[in-house]
Design an enzyme around this catalytic site. Structure first.
Site, PDB file in Angstrom:
ATOM      1  N   GLU A  74       0.874  -1.277   0.026  1.00  0.00           N
ATOM      2  CA  GLU A  74       0.098   0.025   0.157  1.00  0.00           C
ATOM      3  C   GLU A  74       0.874   1.320   0.096  1.00  0.00           C
ATOM      4  O   GLU A  74       0.475   2.452  -0.535  1.00  0.00           O
ATOM      5  CB  GLU A  74      -0.906  -0.035   1.233  1.00  0.00           C
ATOM      6  CG  GLU A  74      -2.123  -0.933   1.069  1.00  0.00           C
ATOM      7  CD  GLU A  74      -3.122  -0.762   0.120  1.00  0.00           C
ATOM      8  OE1 GLU A  74      -3.380   0.610  -0.189  1.00  0.00           O
ATOM      9  OE2 GLU A  74      -3.468  -1.492  -0.643  1.00  0.00           O
TER      10      GLU A  74
ATOM     11  N   SER B 119     -33.023 -20.307 -26.672  1.00  0.00           N
ATOM     12  CA  SER B 119     -33.934 -19.800 -27.657  1.00  0.00           C
ATOM     13  C   SER B 119     -34.176 -18.133 -27.525  1.00  0.00           C
ATOM     14  O   SER B 119     -34.900 -17.529 -28.449  1.00  0.00           O
ATOM     15  CB  SER B 119     -35.268 -20.516 -27.958  1.00  0.00           C
ATOM     16  OG  SER B 119     -34.843 -21.857 -28.327  1.00  0.00           O
TER      17      SER B 119
END
Length: 684
Positions: free
Chosen positions: A97, A375
């Site tokens: 960090e 579909s």
């Protein structure tokens, strides 16, 4: 006696000297005044809130501007003293960090320069330069707006914090206040949540894992993303090795260890109302507006959304009713995800990401699911481009055995129906005519149309299986609802979204959804024709179970076959449908399908869930009617000519469509089996 020239030279030199002295004095005064002003500004910074150290609650507002939910996850912080933090945990956090944390004074000028160079070199922002102290300042005091003024205030606060507290105190406050995912605020709860132990007992591997999660806790939680968490842990270990914080041998040993989590999975987000919708808000805030998860969870924001609380509550009631869904196997629940979307502006009105318990930031099937749509893709990749090319609902296609090389599509149930109209093929979801039609138009026509509807495809999808939804990656319910909103909105599509605007706790506007016009996907005449066909699906076709008495509904069913079941098992079941003012998409299936976990129902199951969902959500909503569809009776010659110019094709007759048979390999007699309305013979 000095000459006039020497005198002028002296005067000139004197003038320059005087000017330089004046500039130097001005510069010194400027520095003194600037330093004094800076000291005054730093002195005026109020950092008293650090003592309270509670994450501010973010409030979620609905589409009426009323409070709908609050993000308040375990907001009672359980502090840990710096002395209780293992050195390897501090080293891991610093390594990933803020590697100069113990050297800088709040703002890392070297880090800023490095990040600036990296970002300029890449042409975009790829590296940040915020120190741990600045992150602490941002988390506690500031709005999340990405502006230079915010960065300046952040630097002033960081300087004041550094002058008031020791580095050890700053690290202690930081680790006690940040969010680690899974409902864990602070390092003490994180150690308990993931490993079931106290902080001082964390191993090097465990410390590196937690340090690596700080930047994106939900995306890196090992409970849901083990692979990503493992990779991130090893990145942290590598940084620690490269920065001399651990030895190469310690790196080799720790990087090869598996991640061993606490056996009891954590309870996440009790009390968060509408957790799946809130999850989507957090995701959208990150993807669209650049806010981190910590920004949203910790920032005390006011997020105004498109949420309709009545519709969301209706959806949650339906998903809590087991009778609406097929019976599940004892060891695994049949799952589902659903989205309700307003096609007139793209606003997400309700969203459900699963059945059963609703863990905060758990897997959200409404938006994260990727399954083949079956579909439900036919209206998008086949019939819309067909109508755009002048095909009409009355044109006919052959539904008979056919193969395209190694690909031999079949109808659900295995039957054939001979010569059928496009209308019949859509209403009864016959597969072979759809594949035939895509082949006749060209696969590129289906690929291009899907892109316009917002469905992202890859080159691997460039097959005739596209007609039946045979996608490599698949789609989510949100993507399908967004795509079908085109039909409900006369051919225009608004990108789906949940956030209207984001404000800080004091009302400052941080982000706002852009005011967009609808993206033109297709012509109104085509959209209306498609809607008319999809109304037929609900009135007399495969989607009859979705019908709502007294309300116009259009929609499409979709299923994917479970391999190895002889066509009797279903892996995925879909229904996507709409009224003029609301689109609903429902997916149904097992999370983990195998030889014993698949659906044995017909394609009606998702349609039945859609019916229950829309019936409850649309209570007290006005009944609106779809605009009438135009009469399409013949193919558009101009479009044909354009297609002929773009791509060499076989000459095709106009009028009713009967695909050429020279390329087909027939099985059986290949004759007609009758046509017309075939109730009781629905395919999908």
């Amino acid at each position: 006696m000095e000459s006039k020239t020497d005198e002028k030279t002296k005067k000139r030199r004197h003038g320059w000297t005087k000017a330089i002295v004046m500039l130097a004095v001005a510069g010194v005064l400027f520095v003194i005044v600037g330093w004094g002003a800076l000291r005054v500004m730093v002195h005026r910074q109020d950092i008293s809130l650090l003592a309270k150290s509670l994450p501010a609650e973010t409030v979620i507002m609905d589409d009426q501007g009323k409070q709908a939910s609050r993000i308040a996850l375990h907001t009672t912080i359980e502090p840990v003293s710096y002395e209780s933090l293992p050195k390897q945990l501090v080293d891991a956090v610093v390594a990933v960090e803020d590697k100069r944390f113990f050297e800088h004074h709040g703002t890392d000028l070297w880090g800023i320069g490095r990040a600036l160079f990296t970002n300029i070199s890449n042409g975009k922002t790829v590296e940040g330069a915020s120190t741990i102290t600045q992150q602490l300042a941002k988390n506690v005091f500031l709005s999340q707006k990405r502006t230079w003024s915010r960065k300046w205030n952040e630097a002033l606060l960081a300087k004041k914090i550094e002058e008031t507290y020791t580095k050890q105190q700053i690290m202690e406050m930081y680790l006690n206040q940040i969010y680690f995912g899974e409902g864990a605020w602070g390092i003490k709860r994180a150690a308990s949540t993931y490993f079931g132990k106290s902080v001082d007992k964390l191993t090097l591997s465990e410390a590196a894992l937690l340090a690596g999660m700080i930047r994106a806790p939900s995306a890196l939680t090992p409970y849901k993303h083990m692979k990503e968490a493992l990779e991130r842990r090893n990145v942290v270990l590598q940084l620690m090795r490269d920065q001399g914080k651990i030895s190469p041998s310690a790196y080799e040993t720790a990087s090869k260890l598996p991640i061993r989590l606490d056996s009891a999975k954590p309870s996440r987000g009790e009390g968060v109302k509408y957790p799946y919708f809130v999850d989507q808000i957090i995701r959208e805030a990150s993807e669209q507006y650049g806010l981190s998860e910590n920004d949203v969870l910790h920032g005390g924001l006011r997020i105004y959304t498109t949420l309709d609380t009545k519709m969301q509550q209706a959806a949650e009631r339906v998903y809590a009713d087991a009778s609406v869904f097929p019976n599940s196997r004892a060891d695994q629940l049949i799952q589902s995800g659903a989205v309700l979307l307003d096609p007139r502006d793209g606003g997400i009105k309700a969203l459900i990401g699963g059945r059963g318990s609703q863990p905060f930031r758990g897997f959200n099937r409404a938006v994260q699911l990727k399954r083949q749509p079956g579909s439900t893709m036919k209206p998008i990749s086949v019939y819309t481009p067909a109508f755009e090319r002048g095909y009409a609902p009355s044109d006919t296609l052959m539904d008979e055995p056919v193969s395209f090389g190694s690909y031999a599509p079949k109808n659900a149930g295995g039957g054939y129906h001979g010569e059928v109209s496009i209308y019949e093929a859509i209403v009864h979801s016959y597969n072979i005519p759809a594949v035939e039609l895509l082949n006749e138009m060209g696969i590129d026509a289906g690929m291009e149309a899907a892109g316009r509807f917002g469905i992202k495809l890859s080159d691997a999808d460039r097959t005739l299986g596209l007609a039946l939804g045979g996608l490599q990656e698949g789609v989510s319910p949100l993507e399908m609802a967004d795509a079908f909103s085109t039909f409900a909105n006369d051919g225009g599509r608004f990108p789906a979204h949940a956030i209207v605007r984001i404000e800080s706790a004091d009302g400052e506007l941080l982000a706002e959804a852009p005011q967009l016009s609808a993206i033109t996907v297709t012509e109104p005449a085509v959209a209306r024709t498609m809607t008319s066909m999809l109304e037929g699906v609900v009135q007399e076709g495969t989607g009859e179970d979705a019908a709502i008495e007294g309300r116009p509904i259009a929609g499409k069913t979709g299923t994917t076959e479970m391999p190895g079941t002889g066509g009797k098992g279903i892996k995925d079941n879909w229904f996507v449908g709409y009224t003029p003012q609301l689109v609903g998409a429902v997916w149904l299936g097992y999370d983990h399908t195998d030889s014993t976990h698949y659906l044995t129902t017909t394609s009606k199951a998702a349609a039945a869930v859609f019916h229950a969902l829309m019936s409850d959500a649309m209570k007290n909503e006005p009944v609106l009617h779809f605009p009438p569809a135009p009469s399409l009776t013949k193919k558009n010659k101009a479009v044909d000519d354009k297609d002929e110019e773009e791509k060499p094709r076989e000459e095709k007759p106009h009028g009713p469509k009967k695909p050429k048979n020279e390329h087909k390999q027939h099985h059986g007699d290949g004759g007609k089996h009758g046509h017309g309305k075939k109730k009781g013979k629905h395919e999908d």
